[in-house]
Structure formats: structure tokens, C-alpha cells
Design a protein around this motif. Structure first.
Motif, PDB file in Angstrom:
ATOM      1  N   CYS A 110       3.722   5.560  -5.625  1.00  0.00           N
ATOM      2  CA  CYS A 110       3.806   5.979  -7.299  1.00  0.00           C
ATOM      3  C   CYS A 110       2.587   6.210  -7.852  1.00  0.00           C
ATOM      4  CB  CYS A 110       4.190   4.288  -7.660  1.00  0.00           C
ATOM      5  SG  CYS A 110       5.725   3.636  -7.113  1.00  0.00           S
ATOM      6  N   VAL A 111       1.525   6.096  -7.400  1.00  0.00           N
ATOM      7  CA  VAL A 111       0.484   6.233  -8.186  1.00  0.00           C
ATOM      8  C   VAL A 111      -0.178   7.699  -7.996  1.00  0.00           C
ATOM      9  CG1 VAL A 111      -2.109   6.052  -8.147  1.00  0.00           C
ATOM     10  CG2 VAL A 111      -0.935   4.047  -8.316  1.00  0.00           C
ATOM     11  N   PHE A 112       0.039   8.223  -6.741  1.00  0.00           N
ATOM     12  CA  PHE A 112      -0.335   9.771  -6.562  1.00  0.00           C
ATOM     13  C   PHE A 112       0.866  10.553  -7.015  1.00  0.00           C
ATOM     14  CE2 PHE A 112      -3.321   7.718  -3.498  1.00  0.00           C
ATOM     15  CZ  PHE A 112      -4.277   7.970  -3.931  1.00  0.00           C
ATOM     16  N   SER A 113       2.084  10.068  -7.110  1.00  0.00           N
ATOM     17  CA  SER A 113       3.153  10.962  -7.425  1.00  0.00           C
ATOM     18  C   SER A 113       2.857  11.108  -9.047  1.00  0.00           C
ATOM     19  CB  SER A 113       4.184  10.560  -7.362  1.00  0.00           C
ATOM     20  OG  SER A 113       4.739  10.122  -5.964  1.00  0.00           O
ATOM     21  N   LEU A 114       2.543   9.957  -9.713  1.00  0.00           N
ATOM     22  CA  LEU A 114       2.226  10.075 -11.331  1.00  0.00           C
ATOM     23  C   LEU A 114       0.996  10.858 -11.382  1.00  0.00           C
ATOM     24  CD1 LEU A 114       3.112   6.497 -12.358  1.00  0.00           C
ATOM     25  CD2 LEU A 114       4.225   8.578 -12.670  1.00  0.00           C
ATOM     26  N   LEU A 115      -0.017  10.888 -10.448  1.00  0.00           N
ATOM     27  CA  LEU A 115      -1.127  11.775 -10.722  1.00  0.00           C
ATOM     28  C   LEU A 115      -0.860  13.084 -10.285  1.00  0.00           C
ATOM     29  CD1 LEU A 115      -4.287  11.649 -11.196  1.00  0.00           C
ATOM     30  CD2 LEU A 115      -4.634  11.248  -8.994  1.00  0.00           C
ATOM     31  N   LEU A 116      -0.304  13.451  -9.477  1.00  0.00           N
ATOM     32  CA  LEU A 116      -0.122  14.881  -9.263  1.00  0.00           C
ATOM     33  C   LEU A 116       0.939  15.379 -10.288  1.00  0.00           C
ATOM     34  CD1 LEU A 116       0.699  14.828  -5.443  1.00  0.00           C
ATOM     35  CD2 LEU A 116      -1.435  15.270  -6.782  1.00  0.00           C
ATOM     36  N   ARG A 152       1.430   3.727   8.772  1.00  0.00           N
ATOM     37  CA  ARG A 152       2.452   4.378   7.650  1.00  0.00           C
ATOM     38  C   ARG A 152       1.622   4.142   6.449  1.00  0.00           C
ATOM     39  NH1 ARG A 152       7.876   1.369   6.885  1.00  0.00           N
ATOM     40  NH2 ARG A 152       6.346  -0.126   5.862  1.00  0.00           N
ATOM     41  N   GLY A 153       1.322   3.137   5.903  1.00  0.00           N
ATOM     42  CA  GLY A 153       0.516   2.833   4.546  1.00  0.00           C
ATOM     43  C   GLY A 153      -0.814   3.502   4.466  1.00  0.00           C
ATOM     44  N   PRO A 154      -1.748   3.352   5.254  1.00  0.00           N
ATOM     45  CA  PRO A 154      -3.166   4.327   5.236  1.00  0.00           C
ATOM     46  C   PRO A 154      -2.555   5.866   5.233  1.00  0.00           C
ATOM     47  CG  PRO A 154      -3.078   2.496   6.819  1.00  0.00           C
ATOM     48  CD  PRO A 154      -1.755   2.476   6.676  1.00  0.00           C
ATOM     49  N   TRP A 155      -1.659   6.109   5.900  1.00  0.00           N
ATOM     50  CA  TRP A 155      -1.428   7.506   6.198  1.00  0.00           C
ATOM     51  C   TRP A 155      -0.822   8.029   4.846  1.00  0.00           C
ATOM     52  CZ3 TRP A 155      -1.508  11.944   8.900  1.00  0.00           C
ATOM     53  CH2 TRP A 155      -0.538  12.764   8.824  1.00  0.00           C
ATOM     54  N   LEU A 156      -0.148   7.422   3.899  1.00  0.00           N
ATOM     55  CA  LEU A 156       0.275   7.582   2.582  1.00  0.00           C
ATOM     56  C   LEU A 156      -0.959   7.882   1.584  1.00  0.00           C
ATOM     57  CD1 LEU A 156       3.961   6.014   2.097  1.00  0.00           C
ATOM     58  CD2 LEU A 156       3.287   8.479   2.021  1.00  0.00           C
ATOM     59  N   ALA A 157      -1.812   6.814   1.651  1.00  0.00           N
ATOM     60  CA  ALA A 157      -2.947   6.575   1.106  1.00  0.00           C
ATOM     61  C   ALA A 157      -3.926   7.902   1.156  1.00  0.00           C
ATOM     62  CB  ALA A 157      -3.779   5.335   1.125  1.00  0.00           C
ATOM     63  N   ALA A 158      -4.291   8.143   2.462  1.00  0.00           N
ATOM     64  CA  ALA A 158      -5.193   9.344   2.762  1.00  0.00           C
ATOM     65  C   ALA A 158      -4.365  10.576   2.310  1.00  0.00           C
ATOM     66  CB  ALA A 158      -5.261   9.271   4.446  1.00  0.00           C
ATOM     67  N   LEU A 200       0.914  -1.257   0.039  1.00  0.00           N
ATOM     68  CA  LEU A 200      -0.181  -0.106  -0.079  1.00  0.00           C
ATOM     69  C   LEU A 200       0.849   1.158  -0.194  1.00  0.00           C
ATOM     70  CD1 LEU A 200      -2.769   1.266   0.098  1.00  0.00           C
ATOM     71  CD2 LEU A 200      -2.792   1.044   2.568  1.00  0.00           C
ATOM     72  N   ASP A 201       1.904   1.096   0.480  1.00  0.00           N
ATOM     73  CA  ASP A 201       2.956   2.430   0.880  1.00  0.00           C
ATOM     74  C   ASP A 201       3.387   2.738  -0.767  1.00  0.00           C
ATOM     75  OD1 ASP A 201       2.520   1.463   3.214  1.00  0.00           O
ATOM     76  OD2 ASP A 201       4.691   1.813   3.917  1.00  0.00           O
ATOM     77  N   TRP A 202       3.794   1.678  -1.325  1.00  0.00           N
ATOM     78  CA  TRP A 202       4.555   1.754  -2.644  1.00  0.00           C
ATOM     79  C   TRP A 202       3.626   2.291  -3.729  1.00  0.00           C
ATOM     80  CZ3 TRP A 202       9.052   3.136  -2.183  1.00  0.00           C
ATOM     81  CH2 TRP A 202       9.778   2.806  -0.916  1.00  0.00           C
ATOM     82  N   PHE A 203       2.396   1.406  -3.654  1.00  0.00           N
ATOM     83  CA  PHE A 203       1.327   1.867  -4.632  1.00  0.00           C
ATOM     84  C   PHE A 203       0.873   3.065  -4.498  1.00  0.00           C
ATOM     85  CE2 PHE A 203      -3.246   2.450  -5.481  1.00  0.00           C
ATOM     86  CZ  PHE A 203      -3.399   2.005  -6.527  1.00  0.00           C
ATOM     87  N   SER A 204       0.823   3.739  -3.376  1.00  0.00           N
ATOM     88  CA  SER A 204       0.180   5.163  -2.905  1.00  0.00           C
ATOM     89  C   SER A 204       1.392   6.125  -3.472  1.00  0.00           C
ATOM     90  CB  SER A 204       0.123   5.128  -1.267  1.00  0.00           C
ATOM     91  OG  SER A 204      -1.095   4.645  -1.154  1.00  0.00           O
TER      92      SER A 204
END
Length: 565
Positions: free
Chosen positions: A384-390, A455-461, A378-382
Motif C-alpha cells: 500500500c505505502v510504496f504503491s501510493l508513493l510511486l 515474502r514480506g521482506p522481499w516486498l519491502a526491499a 509487512l506485505d500489505w504495508f509495503s
């Protein structure tokens, strides 16, 4: 190595380290504020609800007790949301405007929803049977720390759920529905520690469920609550009758405020209105159509991400302890909501939003039970995905202003061709700060390998919050131009004034009550009867009248035509 107590969860004191409360509060605010106070209405459901709210604040007590739009009964928009929004509009409309003031109710529901989810999880996770395996070597998390970290994980997963990005910001019934569902689970969890007060809270949530959704949801939750209080082993040692009496009394008191108010304000109209409401409730009983099932199969997975996978992981991890209260209780609520979704015709989005609170609590335990490799996913998914999205959002913003790259520019331009590129220094600074904060969080994750449960939920949120800030900050005007009806109404009004002469009104015989109400709010002098001008929809074109103009939102198949007789 471990004590005899069987549990799939191992939680050290380090994993249960406290998330700073100031940081959590700041993230909750950062998530919800963009798109609440600085936008127009985006969808037809919001416009319909706002039309009813306008009738309330400009009408009498009858309009509050029996929701309607210019005399037409409104059975689709539920009274709980309407009352709260109209109350805020009545109190603060003179200061903020009715549109912004009504949307303050979203903040009201959001605040209570997040509180109910956190405390509901907290009460379940602090129980003895919910505690993780005691470590033979090293310090285990204390019950208080463990309850707090599971509550944090559940709450962060809630605001990190992708499907809630837009619905939580819209002024319609779903925001009240999700709040009531969260309150129901909170009441059941609270009753484990304070039986009478928790039963009162559960009953209040049952009564509010009818006000927030429909009669059948209230009945299903009522039956489920009685079954849980009678059969769940955690409740059996406690006296049953006082809890049931509290449950029934509070549920009845909350719901019957509505019909009693109707009788008090207008006994002449109340029978006809309630008969229509009852017929509407009967019409809701139906099996899902093939179209609904197809929509669910296509959209359910991404809508509930990342809650869904961790909820399933929780059920798998606790497959041998499924009867434990902290798993059984939210699972039974989830099953009750699935029964409601199966036999009552409501929108697919409403179903998924109602399922989110119990699924979130299960996902919080699933996050604690997950292997480190899965939680790190979840950490790495968040990251990578949100960095590319931003990055994509900034590139589209640059293309919108500079015209390069051309494909990006044309994609943005087609959303709202009438909207020119806008520059807001304040919002640009806020978006830039949000981007830097996100980069700092990603760098923190890269440089800290210590296992912390939140940590993982924090990055996703944080990723969802940053996306919300940057999307609304950079493209707010563009989104309004694409989805709002306000520019359409202003364009019609401008053309009408240019042609007005001695005319004093625009005929609106062929428009819906909702359209007449919100168009009037934006200044159009719509009336029934004889007028020199007439406003119709494009599907109802008249012959022999002079066409003043065509008006519609970008990509709308149907819009409006202003005619002059």
C-alpha cells in the motif's frame, strides 16, 4: 505435535523455499545503483570528504597517511573511507571523473556489508540450538534451508530499512562504519565454525572500527569480543588462548598500519598531527544532549522501520531462550553499540546506522518467529505505502512538466527554481519498467497466499528499490539543483569570466579550506593573497566593494558573494 526442543519458531520446508539467487542479486543492484554514478554531491559532509580526497589524489604520501585539507588536519572524516574513495579516484578518475570514481567506494563498502550480514546470519542460523521446532506432521526445513532463508530475510530487511535510503548513497564515514559493524558480527559468527579464522576476522573488524569511526568504538568492540569469547557457552569448549591471540594480533595489525605509515612518510609532522587526533578523540567523550535525545525520539522509529518492530518481536519471542547463541551474540553487540552511543558524541545518524546490522540479524529471526498475521502486515504495508508513493512521484513529475495540478507544480518548482523540467528518454523508460515490475510484484502477492518467509521482506526491499530508481530517474536534475554546490560554482565562474578582464584569480581568504578545495575542483581560480576579485560568504559582507552577484542553493540561509575591489 512437536518435538521436545523448545523454540518459538516453526518453519516448514515450504516457508523456507529458496529465493532465486539471480532475483536477489538483481534486487541488490537495483537498490544501490540509482544515485551513485549519476548525481552531484548532495550534502556538506560529502563535500568535506571530497575536499580531503582531492588533497590526497593531488598530493603525496603524507596527505594519505595524515588526512588533511590543504594542510589543515581533517579529524572528522575517517581514514578508512577516505583511503578507499581516494584509491578509486586515483585509479578511475581519468576515465570517470574524480567525483564518480570516488563514489565507486560506496559500491565497494555496500558489497561487503551485504555479504557480511548474510553470512553472519547464515552461521548463526545453522547452529543446532537455532533450529526451529521439528514438525510431527509435514516436512520441516532443513538446517541449510533454514539458515539460507533467515539470511535472506535479514538481508532484505536491511536494504528495505527506510532510514538507509539516502545515507547508504553518501560519500561519508557512515558507509564505512556500517560495513565494519557488519564485519564484526560476521567474524563472531564465523568463529563459531572456524575459531581461528573467525577470530582473525573479528580482530580485523575491531582495528578497522577505529579507522572507520573513532578510538572508543574500537575499544568497546574489543572488550565485547573478549567477553563473548570468554563467557559465551558456544565458545567455552574451544581453546581460548589461540582465539585471543588471533584477535589481538589482527586488531593491532590493522590499526597500526596507519601510525606506521605516518611515521614512514613524515616523522617531522606525525607528532603534532597525532596529538591533535588524540585531543579530538578525548573531546568525543560526552553524554548525549537533550537535542540528541529529542531527535532520537522523533526519528528512530521510522529510521529503523521495518527492522525495529521485528527485532523487538524477536526479543519477545525468545524471552525464555535469550541465552541462546544466535540471539545472545547480536544482542550483546547491540548493547555494546548502545554503550558507545551513550558515552561518545557522534552524529545521531551514525548511531542508528551502526545499530542496523545486529538489529537486522535479530529481525531476521523475529520474522521467522512472527505469527502469519504479523508477517503479512509487512506485505500489505509495503504494497500500500510504496504503491501510493510511486503514484505520487509520477503525479509530481507530470505536474512539473505540465503545471497541473498547480499545488504540486509549485511544490516541485520551489525545490529548485533555476532548474527547467527535463526529459531523459532512457531514465523515463527505466522508471516505467520499475513501475511495471512493482505492479507485477503486488499482483503476485495478491494471487499467491502461500506462506514464504522471505515474502514480506522481499516486498519491502523491492518497494524501496523501486522508489530509489524512480526518484533519481525522474527528479535527478531537480535534486542536484536543490542540494548540489556544483551549479553555484558554475554560476560564480560564469560571472567571473564575464567580468574578468586582466584578473587572474579570486581571493579566498575568508573561505574554509573545504570550500576552497572543492570550488577549485570546479574551475574557480581561488587563491590566498591579493586579487582583484574576492569570494566571501553572505555572513561576511564587505563594505566599499562592487557586488558582482549573490549565489546560493535554494532555501540556503547563507551563500556566497562575488566582489570586485
Amino acid at each position: 505435535m512437536f518435538a521436545d526442543r523448545s523454540s518459538p519458531i516453526v518453519a516448514s520446508a515450504t516457508a523456507a523455499s529458496k529465493l532465486p539467487r539471480v532475483a536477489l542479486l538483481a534486487l541488490l543492484v537495483a537498490f544501490i545503483c540509482p544515485g551513485i554514478l549519476t548525481r552531484d554531491f548532495w550534502g556538506s559532509s560529502e563535500l568535506s570528504a571530497f575536499a580531503t580526497i582531492l588533497t590526497m589524489i593531488n598530493g603525496s604520501g603524507i596527505d594519505w597517511a595524515l588526512p588533511n585539507i590543504l594542510g589543515k588536519p581533517d579529524y572528522l572524516d575517517t581514514p578508512l573511507m577516505l583511503w578507499c574513495a581516494a584509491l578509486f579516484a586515483k585509479l578511475f578518475g581519468g576515465l570517470l571523473g574524480n567525483e564518480v570514481a570516488a563514489r565507486l567506494s560506496i559500491l565497494f563498502f555496500y558489497t561487503f556489508t551485504t555479504g557480511f550480514i548474510w553470512y553472519g546470519t547464515w552461521y548463526l542460523a545453522r547452529r543446532d540450538e537455532a533450529q526451529p521446532v521439528a514438525l510431527a506432521f509435514g516436512k520441516s526445513a532443513s538446517p541449510r534451508d533454514y539458515g539460507r532463508v533467515v539470511g535472506d530475510a535479514a538481508l532484505l530487511l536491511f536494504i528495505g530499512t527506510l532510514g538507509l535510503f539516502i545515507p547508504l548513497r553518501e560519500l561519508d564515514s557512515e558507509i564505512g562504519l556500517i560495513c565494519v559493524t557488519a564485519a564484526y558480527i560476521f567474524g563472531l559468527g564465523w568463529a563459531l565454525w572456524h575459531p581461528k579464522w573467525g577470530s582473525l576476522a573479528t580482530g580485523a573488524a575491531v582495528g578497522a572500527a577505529i579507522l572507520a569511526s573513532d578510538l572508543w568504538l574500537g575499544l568497546i568492540l574489543f572488550v565485547t569480543a573478549i567477553y563473548i569469547h570468554c563467557r559465551a557457552h558456544a565458545f567455552i569448549p574451544q581453546p581460548l588462548m589461540p582465539r585471543l591471540v588471533c584477535l589481538v594480533l589482527s586488531a593491532s595489525a590493522v590499526f597500526f598500519v596507519w601510525p606506521i605509515a605516518g611515521v614512514a612518510f613524515t616523522i617531522e609532522m606525525v607528532d603534532a598531527w597525532w596529538l591533535g587526533w588524540w585531543q579530538h578523540q578525548l573531546a568525543l567523550v560526552d553524554l548525549p544532549s537533550s537535542k540528541d535525545i529529542t531527535w532520537m525520539l522523533k526519528n528512530a522509529f521510522w529510521f529503523v522501520w521495518p527492522v525495529g518492530p521485528f527485532m523487538l518481536g524477536c526479543l519477545y519471542a525468545f524471552r525464555k531462550q535469550i541465552g541462546r547463541t544466535h540471539i545472545k551474540l547480536p544482542l550483546m553487540v547491540l548493547a555494546a553499540l548502545c554503550v558507545w552511543a551513550l558515552f561518545v558524541r557522534v552524529s545521531n545518524e551514525s548511531i542508528l546506522m551502526a545499530l542496523i546490522p545486529p538489529a537486522t540479524i535479530l529481525a531476521g529471526f523475529g520474522m521467522m518467529a512472527a505469527r502469519r498475521s504479523w508477517s503479512s502486515l509487512l506485505d500489505w504495508f509495503s504494497a500500500c505505502v510504496f504503491s501510493l508513493l510511486l503514484l505520487a512521484l509520477w503525479l509530481y513529475y507530470i505536474a512539473w512538466h505540465w503545471g497541473f495540478p498547480p499545488k504540486m507544480y509549485h511544490s516541485v518548482f520551489k525545490l529548485a527554481p533555476m532548474v527547467s523540467p527535463t526529459f531523459h528518454g532512457f531514465w523515463l523508460a527505466v522508471c516505467f519498467a520499475a513501475t511495471l515490475a512493482w505492479i507485477a510484484l503486488v499482483m503476485w502477492r495478491l494471487n499467491h497466499d502461500k506462506s514464504i518467509a522471505w515474502r514480506g521482506p522481499w516486498l519491502a526491499a523491492a518497494g524501496v528499490s523501486a522508489t530509489a530508481i524512480i526518484t533519481v530517474g525522474l527528479f535527478g536534475d531537480l535534486i542536484d539543483g536543490n542540494r548540489s554546490m556544483k551549479p553555484v560554482a558554475e554560476h560564480i565562474l560564469a560571472d567571473y569570466k564575464a567580468q574578468q578582464g586582466s584578473a587572474q584569480c579570486i581571493n579566498a581568504d575568508e573561505l574554509d579550506h573545504e570550500q576552497i578545495q572543492y570550488m577549485r575542483h570546479w574551475g574557480l581560480p581561488l587563491e590566498k593573497g591579493q586579487c582583484e576579485f574576492k569570494l566571501v560568504q553572505t555572513a561576511r559582507v564587505e563594505q566599499g566593494a562592487e557586488v558582482i552577484g549573490y549565489y546560493n542553493r535554494p532555501r540556503d540561509r547563507h551563500g556566497f558573494i562575488l566582489l570586485k575591489k
